[in-house]
Structures are given as structure tokens and as C-alpha cells.
Design a protein around this motif. Structure first.
Motif, PDB file in Angstrom:
ATOM      1  N   ARG B 319      54.391  66.635  96.215  1.00  0.00           N
ATOM      2  CA  ARG B 319      53.092  67.530  96.100  1.00  0.00           C
ATOM      3  C   ARG B 319      52.277  68.855  96.424  1.00  0.00           C
ATOM      4  O   ARG B 319      50.498  68.540  95.927  1.00  0.00           O
ATOM      5  CB  ARG B 319      53.491  66.845  98.034  1.00  0.00           C
ATOM      6  CG  ARG B 319      54.101  66.249  98.925  1.00  0.00           C
ATOM      7  CD  ARG B 319      52.662  66.034 100.308  1.00  0.00           C
ATOM      8  NE  ARG B 319      51.471  65.527 100.054  1.00  0.00           N
ATOM      9  CZ  ARG B 319      50.381  65.922 101.113  1.00  0.00           C
ATOM     10  NH1 ARG B 319      50.753  65.809 102.057  1.00  0.00           N
ATOM     11  NH2 ARG B 319      49.541  66.330 100.648  1.00  0.00           N
ATOM     12  N   LEU B 320      52.513  69.801  95.854  1.00  0.00           N
ATOM     13  CA  LEU B 320      51.855  70.727  95.686  1.00  0.00           C
ATOM     14  C   LEU B 320      51.659  70.418  94.152  1.00  0.00           C
ATOM     15  O   LEU B 320      50.160  71.127  93.859  1.00  0.00           O
ATOM     16  CB  LEU B 320      52.644  72.272  95.532  1.00  0.00           C
ATOM     17  CG  LEU B 320      53.087  72.658  96.595  1.00  0.00           C
ATOM     18  CD1 LEU B 320      54.940  73.132  96.741  1.00  0.00           C
ATOM     19  CD2 LEU B 320      51.813  72.976  98.000  1.00  0.00           C
ATOM     20  N   GLU B 321      52.102  69.701  93.724  1.00  0.00           N
ATOM     21  CA  GLU B 321      51.400  70.100  92.162  1.00  0.00           C
ATOM     22  C   GLU B 321      50.170  68.790  91.795  1.00  0.00           C
ATOM     23  O   GLU B 321      49.112  68.987  91.959  1.00  0.00           O
ATOM     24  CB  GLU B 321      52.899  69.261  91.136  1.00  0.00           C
ATOM     25  CG  GLU B 321      51.746  69.462  89.573  1.00  0.00           C
ATOM     26  CD  GLU B 321      53.442  69.445  88.744  1.00  0.00           C
ATOM     27  OE1 GLU B 321      53.100  68.164  87.712  1.00  0.00           O
ATOM     28  OE2 GLU B 321      53.804  70.159  89.083  1.00  0.00           O
ATOM     29  N   ALA B 322      50.272  67.646  93.357  1.00  0.00           N
ATOM     30  CA  ALA B 322      49.322  66.806  93.477  1.00  0.00           C
ATOM     31  C   ALA B 322      48.082  67.403  93.658  1.00  0.00           C
ATOM     32  O   ALA B 322      46.663  66.866  93.548  1.00  0.00           O
ATOM     33  CB  ALA B 322      50.028  65.817  93.835  1.00  0.00           C
ATOM     34  N   ALA B 323      48.556  68.387  94.397  1.00  0.00           N
ATOM     35  CA  ALA B 323      47.279  68.710  95.057  1.00  0.00           C
ATOM     36  C   ALA B 323      46.705  69.828  94.417  1.00  0.00           C
ATOM     37  O   ALA B 323      45.368  69.828  94.720  1.00  0.00           O
ATOM     38  CB  ALA B 323      47.774  69.527  96.973  1.00  0.00           C
ATOM     39  N   PHE B 324      47.546  71.000  94.047  1.00  0.00           N
ATOM     40  CA  PHE B 324      46.540  71.766  93.757  1.00  0.00           C
ATOM     41  C   PHE B 324      46.564  71.822  91.928  1.00  0.00           C
ATOM     42  O   PHE B 324      45.914  72.693  91.103  1.00  0.00           O
ATOM     43  CB  PHE B 324      47.525  73.369  93.720  1.00  0.00           C
ATOM     44  CG  PHE B 324      47.108  73.248  95.426  1.00  0.00           C
ATOM     45  CD1 PHE B 324      45.821  73.478  95.963  1.00  0.00           C
ATOM     46  CD2 PHE B 324      48.056  73.026  95.825  1.00  0.00           C
ATOM     47  CE1 PHE B 324      45.739  73.483  97.387  1.00  0.00           C
ATOM     48  CE2 PHE B 324      48.215  72.659  97.808  1.00  0.00           C
ATOM     49  CZ  PHE B 324      46.570  72.749  97.939  1.00  0.00           C
ATOM     50  N   GLY B 325      47.138  71.340  90.906  1.00  0.00           N
ATOM     51  CA  GLY B 325      46.996  70.835  89.429  1.00  0.00           C
ATOM     52  C   GLY B 325      48.127  72.498  89.104  1.00  0.00           C
ATOM     53  O   GLY B 325      48.742  73.414  89.360  1.00  0.00           O
ATOM     54  N   ILE B 328      48.070  75.974  90.939  1.00  0.00           N
ATOM     55  CA  ILE B 328      49.396  76.708  91.519  1.00  0.00           C
ATOM     56  C   ILE B 328      50.395  77.196  90.654  1.00  0.00           C
ATOM     57  O   ILE B 328      50.235  75.833  89.561  1.00  0.00           O
ATOM     58  CB  ILE B 328      49.807  75.885  92.807  1.00  0.00           C
ATOM     59  CG1 ILE B 328      50.763  76.368  93.826  1.00  0.00           C
ATOM     60  CG2 ILE B 328      50.572  74.328  92.033  1.00  0.00           C
ATOM     61  CD1 ILE B 328      51.189  75.775  95.068  1.00  0.00           C
ATOM     62  N   THR B 329      50.962  77.913  90.247  1.00  0.00           N
ATOM     63  CA  THR B 329      52.387  78.327  89.468  1.00  0.00           C
ATOM     64  C   THR B 329      53.275  78.427  90.427  1.00  0.00           C
ATOM     65  O   THR B 329      53.493  79.427  91.849  1.00  0.00           O
ATOM     66  CB  THR B 329      51.747  79.818  88.809  1.00  0.00           C
ATOM     67  OG1 THR B 329      50.848  80.094  88.133  1.00  0.00           O
ATOM     68  CG2 THR B 329      52.962  80.823  88.191  1.00  0.00           C
ATOM     69  N   ILE B 330      54.227  77.305  90.315  1.00  0.00           N
ATOM     70  CA  ILE B 330      55.246  77.399  90.691  1.00  0.00           C
ATOM     71  C   ILE B 330      56.463  78.050  89.939  1.00  0.00           C
ATOM     72  O   ILE B 330      56.369  77.875  88.877  1.00  0.00           O
ATOM     73  CB  ILE B 330      55.771  76.708  91.437  1.00  0.00           C
ATOM     74  CG1 ILE B 330      54.739  75.438  92.778  1.00  0.00           C
ATOM     75  CG2 ILE B 330      57.499  76.044  92.026  1.00  0.00           C
ATOM     76  CD1 ILE B 330      55.303  73.959  92.610  1.00  0.00           C
ATOM     77  N   TYR B 331      58.044  79.310  90.875  1.00  0.00           N
ATOM     78  CA  TYR B 331      58.042  79.454  90.135  1.00  0.00           C
ATOM     79  C   TYR B 331      59.578  79.103  90.304  1.00  0.00           C
ATOM     80  O   TYR B 331      60.424  79.323  91.188  1.00  0.00           O
ATOM     81  CB  TYR B 331      58.298  81.069  90.028  1.00  0.00           C
ATOM     82  CG  TYR B 331      57.131  81.912  89.760  1.00  0.00           C
ATOM     83  CD1 TYR B 331      56.751  82.266  88.851  1.00  0.00           C
ATOM     84  CD2 TYR B 331      56.257  82.282  90.528  1.00  0.00           C
ATOM     85  CE1 TYR B 331      55.569  82.738  87.846  1.00  0.00           C
ATOM     86  CE2 TYR B 331      55.107  83.005  90.404  1.00  0.00           C
ATOM     87  CZ  TYR B 331      54.520  82.651  89.381  1.00  0.00           C
ATOM     88  OH  TYR B 331      53.562  83.371  88.873  1.00  0.00           O
ATOM     89  N   GLY B 332      60.126  79.167  89.617  1.00  0.00           N
ATOM     90  CA  GLY B 332      61.751  78.337  89.654  1.00  0.00           C
ATOM     91  C   GLY B 332      62.265  76.576  88.576  1.00  0.00           C
ATOM     92  O   GLY B 332      60.945  76.598  87.581  1.00  0.00           O
ATOM     93  N   PRO B 333      63.138  76.374  87.997  1.00  0.00           N
ATOM     94  CA  PRO B 333      63.310  75.740  87.351  1.00  0.00           C
ATOM     95  C   PRO B 333      63.059  74.331  87.772  1.00  0.00           C
ATOM     96  O   PRO B 333      62.412  74.295  88.938  1.00  0.00           O
ATOM     97  CB  PRO B 333      64.526  74.680  87.795  1.00  0.00           C
ATOM     98  CG  PRO B 333      65.434  76.709  87.996  1.00  0.00           C
ATOM     99  CD  PRO B 333      64.517  77.013  88.911  1.00  0.00           C
ATOM    100  N   VAL B 403      51.284  72.227 102.501  1.00  0.00           N
ATOM    101  CA  VAL B 403      50.338  71.031 102.008  1.00  0.00           C
ATOM    102  C   VAL B 403      48.997  71.911 102.572  1.00  0.00           C
ATOM    103  O   VAL B 403      47.251  71.938 102.067  1.00  0.00           O
ATOM    104  CB  VAL B 403      50.402  70.006 101.326  1.00  0.00           C
ATOM    105  CG1 VAL B 403      49.210  69.933 100.200  1.00  0.00           C
ATOM    106  CG2 VAL B 403      51.746  70.440 100.227  1.00  0.00           C
ATOM    107  N   ALA B 404      48.711  71.120 103.521  1.00  0.00           N
ATOM    108  CA  ALA B 404      46.946  71.324 104.397  1.00  0.00           C
ATOM    109  C   ALA B 404      46.722  73.074 104.989  1.00  0.00           C
ATOM    110  O   ALA B 404      45.293  72.777 104.487  1.00  0.00           O
ATOM    111  CB  ALA B 404      47.443  70.058 105.676  1.00  0.00           C
TER     112      ALA B 404
END
Lengths: 157, 414
Positions: B319-325, B328-333, B403-404
Motif C-alpha cells: 500500500r505504501l508503495e502504491a500510494a507514494f512510489g 517514500i523510502t522504506i528501510y529494510g528487506p 496511509v491516509a
């Protein structure tokens, strides 16, 4: 939500997006101090020139949240060109603005109410008064100010 | 999109009274379990019941309630030991205040006894300050060398030079799960590598205890540290588990009542482990509460909790990737069996503090900052990240609220 809008007032967002006096003064004449907020990792470097008892220039660098960055930017605009004595007074006034409410929030009991701050003396800085409703953010707002005070202390000014 | 969870989250939530309150007029979405988990009603009730019917100091009085308090306290030790697969809970479970104190205890006793300037301790770049600073303090006193295992580009441990780092080391001290990255470390192979190199292994289990199966005997580890409040229990209690023969040889930690066999004006004789390490009145009600927490976790099943959180993590990452592409930078495997329910991220130029503040206004609780892992944050080149983390009571609606809220944050700041 009303509180949140009061926290992120347009003037604060403006100073966050376009910080004033950004950079670093180098050279031996520059006073400098570094400040850290260990809770969130905010870092700030304040450098300034004081000539004949007046803050002739000030630059801010470092990283942090909108509150710490905008507060430092507003501070730089407020103190640049001002005599040190007046700068000291503004620092005190601003810190009082932040602590008055801290005391109220902490259920100070019978402790005497501190003198209320006359917001008119603060000009644009009064935009930061919304911060006091968010106690965790007070340290963000005061980081630049404490660092400036440290730089003046270190130079015995 | 929404996979079926092995947990009935609606039913689980009924066990957690705090989740029925509102925050800023909204349903509360508690996404800060990595900092502290919520206690179920059964834990609070067990502690209340203890205080209202039984309370007395332990190991001293001979009256009925004192005997009952001692029995409850010691049976909590057994319950927690069994949960961890400890072969001999009565001798191996030491109650401390929290994981931090457990690791300080280990560094101050085993560390001072065994480590000098010719020795080394191996840590990793993903450790919490609790598993770094006590060893740095020890190094200041004894000159022991600290070595750090690095991370690969997917933010898992880089094991390529493990054997080299373990060469000449006496201890490997590693987290079972990163409190920032969610990376789950394979403890069994690390224990085997440590032992093959002649070193012992200590596992910081604080972050993993609620979410991952632990069996100290099966993993063949030597020491394990835990915090009660990160596993649905109360604050103020932690555990150090150590193999009985190792604990038996250690000097005392804090001095005082409860940790001695005899005291004269010129000397004292310490008690045996674990009492040797439990000076002063221990956290009795907290032990009762923690035992109840362990029963509650076992009732749900640690593997079920892990499966639930794993599913939720996959959903959240999608969801985070779909919303912010790219915003957003997500840290982790990436999502998978070695990715726990912890999601640290940066959202464009919005500072983590501001993200957390805006999320708070819509009832979403996340943590901003460096998460007590500054060496890791420096490695990532990140000053502050926002972190959402899951527990058995977390659901898809919490992710949706996150997400909202983040969408709202981008409209305020961008």
C-alpha cells in the motif's frame, strides 16, 4: 486539527521551505556553537559575527524538523543587526513563551504563574506559540535558541 | 488485496482495553508496538489480583500470603523459562528491569570476568544502543576490542566476513530482530558460527520476543535478554536467560538483600544464581504479569502472531508503495519470512517528527527519530525516520489509517 493548524502556521511552513540566513560563517572571528536534540537527532550549527556589541551576521546550518528549522530561521531574522543585550532579552522572552505553558501542562499545582509574555514584543516569532500545545516539540523550537545562547556564553557576551 | 489472517483481529482487540479509547476523536491506531506493546486485560487483572489478594515480599515471610507470593513469583520464573525452552528455569531465568539492564548485567559480570584487552566482542551495525553502549563502557574499563558485522544492500547481516570477525572473539552479541529494519536474523547459524570459533553468543530478544518463536535449547545459544513490556507484559521487568553452568560461575552484579547467603562486617557470600543477580525486592507483581503475558502469547501462538504480522507487513509495504512510489523510502528487506512487522521510512522531504505529529492528529501512533540505533542510522545516512510497527492487535484498518494520514502529511508539506 485546530491545534495542528496552529502548530503548522503558514509562516512556519514558509520559513521551513525557505529558511533565512542558511549557511555557515567561517574564519576566526565567527562565534559558533552546535546543538543537538538527542530525542530526535536534530542537529544545528549556529555561527555569527558580533562587532561592537551588535550581531552583524548570523548563519544557521544543520538538519531537523519543520519546527526546529523554522524556529532557527525566524530567530536568525529576529536577531540579525540587533545589539547583543537585545538579543539576550529576545532569547529570554522566547524561552519564557515556551516554558510558561510547559509549567501549566505539568500541573504545577500551587506554583506561582510566571509573568505572561507580551506577544507583541516577539513579532513574527509569536507564530511559534502553537508549539506549546505539543510539549514534545518544545525542545525542537528551542534548539536553535539554546545553541545561540551557548555561542554567546562561550564568548562571554 | 486483503489476505485472510490466521488471527481474528476483532476478537484479539477485545482483549486490549486501551484500543477502545479514542485519540483526537478518532479510533486509535496503535502502530508503536516496537517501542512498547499494549498489555491485554488478563495481564492487568493478574497484577491487580496479586496486589489485592496476595502481596507480600518474597523469599522472607513464613505467613500464608508471603508463601503464596513467593510461589507465584517462582512459578512465573518457571512459566517464562518454559516459554523460552529453558532446560532449567529455576536456575537460569534472572529477573531484571528490562533488556538494557540484562545486557549491562552480562557486560558487568561475564564481560569483566572474561574479557581483557586481547579479547574481542562482535556486535552488528543493526544493534539497539542497549546492545552497544554497555560493551563500549566495558571496553573503556577493560580495553576489549569491539568489532561490528556490517549489512548487505538489502539490509540483512552481511555474513561474508563473519568468520574473520569471530576469529579471536569471545562473544557474539546480536539482535534477533532489528527494531528499525524489521530484519529477522537467523540465530541458529550465527550460534553455530560463534561456537565453532570458540565464542559464546548472546541474543538481544527484546524486539523478537512477541513475534518469533524462541527456543534457547534448539537455537543452542548461551544468553538471551528480553523486556516484559515488549511482549504484552508490564514495564519494569526484563529477563536475562543464561545457561545454568555459565550463570553459576559469574560474580554478583548489584549488591544488597536477597543476593547473599551470608554477610559479616568484613565480607559476604553471594547466593547461587539466579538470586545472586537479583539484589533487593524484585518486581513481583510484574513477574506475575509477565507470566500471564506469556500465557496469552502462547494462547494465540507465536507462529500465528508472526504469520499475521507478516501478512500485514506485506499489505503495508504494497500500500505504501502504491500510494507514494518513489516518494517514500522504506528501510529494510523486502516482505518475506525474514521481515518482521517494523516499517521505518522517510516520506519525501517531510521530517519524521512532522509526519508523526500529523499522524497523531488522526489517531495514528508512530515513532519518529533515530530509534536508539544511531550507528545504523549513520550507516543508512538518515537523521530521523518514522516507524510503524505491528502487534497481534494490528489490522488492515490501521495500515489504511497510516496511509491516509501520510497522504494528509504530504498535502501540508508539499
Amino acid at each position: 486539527m485546530a491545534d495542528l493548524e496552529e502548530l503548522y502556521r503558514e509562516i512556519i511552513l514558509d520559513h521551513y521551505r525557505s529558511p533565512r540566513n542558511r549557511g555557515e560563517l567561517t574564519g576566526e572571528a565567527a562565534l559558533r556553537a552546535e546543538g543537538f536534540n538527542p530525542l530526535c537527532g536534530d542537529e544545528i550549527l549556529v555561527t555569527l559575527h558580533v562587532d561592537d556589541g551588535t550581531v552583524t551576521d548570523i548563519k544557521i546550518s544543520g538538519q531537523g524538523c519543520s519546527i526546529s528549522q523554522s524556529s532557527a530561521s525566524l530567530m536568525s531574522a529576529a536577531v540579525k543587526g540587533k545589539p547583543v543585550a537585545e538579543v539576550r532579552k529576545t532569547i529570554e522572552t522566547f524561552k519564557t513563551l515556551m516554558t510558561v505553558h510547559e509549567a501549566q501542562l505539568e500541573d504545577a499545582g500551587d506554583a506561582p504563574e510566571p509573568e505572561p509574555v507580551d506577544l507583541r514584543t516577539l513579532g513574527e516569532l509569536a507564530a511559534l506559540q502553537g508549539v506549546v500545545k505539543f510539549p514534545m516539540r518544545i525542545k525542537c523550537a528551542t534548539l536553535g535558541w539554546n545553541t545561540l545562547a551557548q555561542a554567546l556564553d562561550d564568548a562571554s557576551l | 488485496m486483503t489476505d485472510t489472517s490466521p488471527l481474528d483481529v476483532t476478537a484479539v482487540r477485545r482483549d486490549f482495553p486501551l484500543l477502545s479509547r479514542e485519540s483526537h476523536g478518532r479510533r486509535i491506531s496503535y502502530l508503536d508496538t516496537a517501542a512498547s506493546s499494549l498489555p491485554p486485560h488478563a495481564v492487568v487483572e493478574a497484577m491487580d489480583h496479586y496486589y489485592e489478594t496476595t502481596h507480600a515480599n518474597v523469599h522472607r515471610g513464613v505467613y500464608e500470603t508471603a508463601e503464596e507470593a513467593t510461589r507465584l513469583f517462582e512459578s512465573a520464573r518457571t512459566t517464562i523459562g518454559r516459554f523460552l525452552g529453558a532446560p532449567d528455569p529455576a536456575r537460569e531465568i534472572v529477573f531484571t528491569r528490562n533488556t538494557t539492564e540484562s545486557i549491562n548485567l552480562l557486560a558487568r559480570t561475564w564481560g569483566e570476568q572474561h574479557l581483557g584487552e586481547d579479547d574481542a566482542v562482535v556486535l552488528t551495525l543493526m544493534e539497539h544502543h542497549a546492545n552497544i553502549v554497555p560493551w563500549q563502557m566495558l571496553a573503556e574499563r577493560t580495553g576489549v576490542e569491539l568489532r561490528f558485522l556490517g549489512l548487505d544492500d538489502q539490509l540483512r547481516l552481511d555474513l561474508s566476513n563473519l568468520d574473520e570477525l569471530l576469529d579471536g572473539a569471545k562473544l557474539l552479541s546480536v539482535t534477533a530482530m532489528s527494531n528499525v529494519l524489521g530484519t529477522v536474523n537467523a540465530i541458529g547459524p550465527l550460534a553455530a558460527a560463534a561456537h565453532a570459533a570458540g565464542a559464546l553468543i548472546h541474543v538481544d530478544g527484546a524486539q523478537a520476543a512477541l513475534h518469533l518463536p524462541h527456543d534457547v535449547a534448539a537455537l543452542d545459544i548461551d544468553f538471551l535478554s528480553l523486556s516484559g513490556h515488549k511482549m504484552l507484559g508490564p514495564t519494569g521487568i526484563g529477563v536475562l536467560w543464561g545457561r545454568a553452568e555459565l550463570l553459576a560461575d559469574l560474580p554478583p552484579f548489584l549488591g544488597g538483600g536477597g543476593m547473599i547467603l551470608d554477610v559479616r562486617t568484613d565480607r559476604f557470600i553471594p547466593a547461587d544464581a539466579p538470586q545472586r543477580f537479583e539484589a533487593g525486592t524484585p518486581p513481583i507483581a510484574e513477574a506475575v504479569g509477565l507470566a500471564e503475558a506469556v500465557r496469552y502469547i502462547s494462547g494465540l501462538g507465536v507462529e500465528t502472531i508472526h504469520a499475521h504480522e507478516s501478512m500485514l507487513t506485506t499489505y503495508a509495504l504494497d500500500r505504501l508503495e502504491a500510494a507514494f512510489g518513489d516518494g517514500i523510502t522504506i528501510y529494510g528487506p523486502p516482505a518475506g519470512p525474514d521481515r518482521g512487522g517494523v516499517i521505518s521510512f522517510e516520506l519525501g522531504d517531510v521530517h519524521a517528527h512532522d509526519i508523526a505529529q500529523i499522524l497523531d492528529s488522526v489517531g495514528v501512533c508512530v515513532r519518529p527519530g533515530h530509534h536508539c540505533a544511531k550507528p545504523l542510522m549513520r550507516h543508512l545516512g538518515v537523521q530521523a525516520a518514522a516507524r510503524a510497527s505491528f502487534g497481534p492487535y494490528s489490522g488492515h484498518d490501521d495500515v489504511d489509517a497510516l496511509v491516509a494520514g501520510l497522504q494528509q502529511a504530504t498535502t501540508v508539506f508539499l
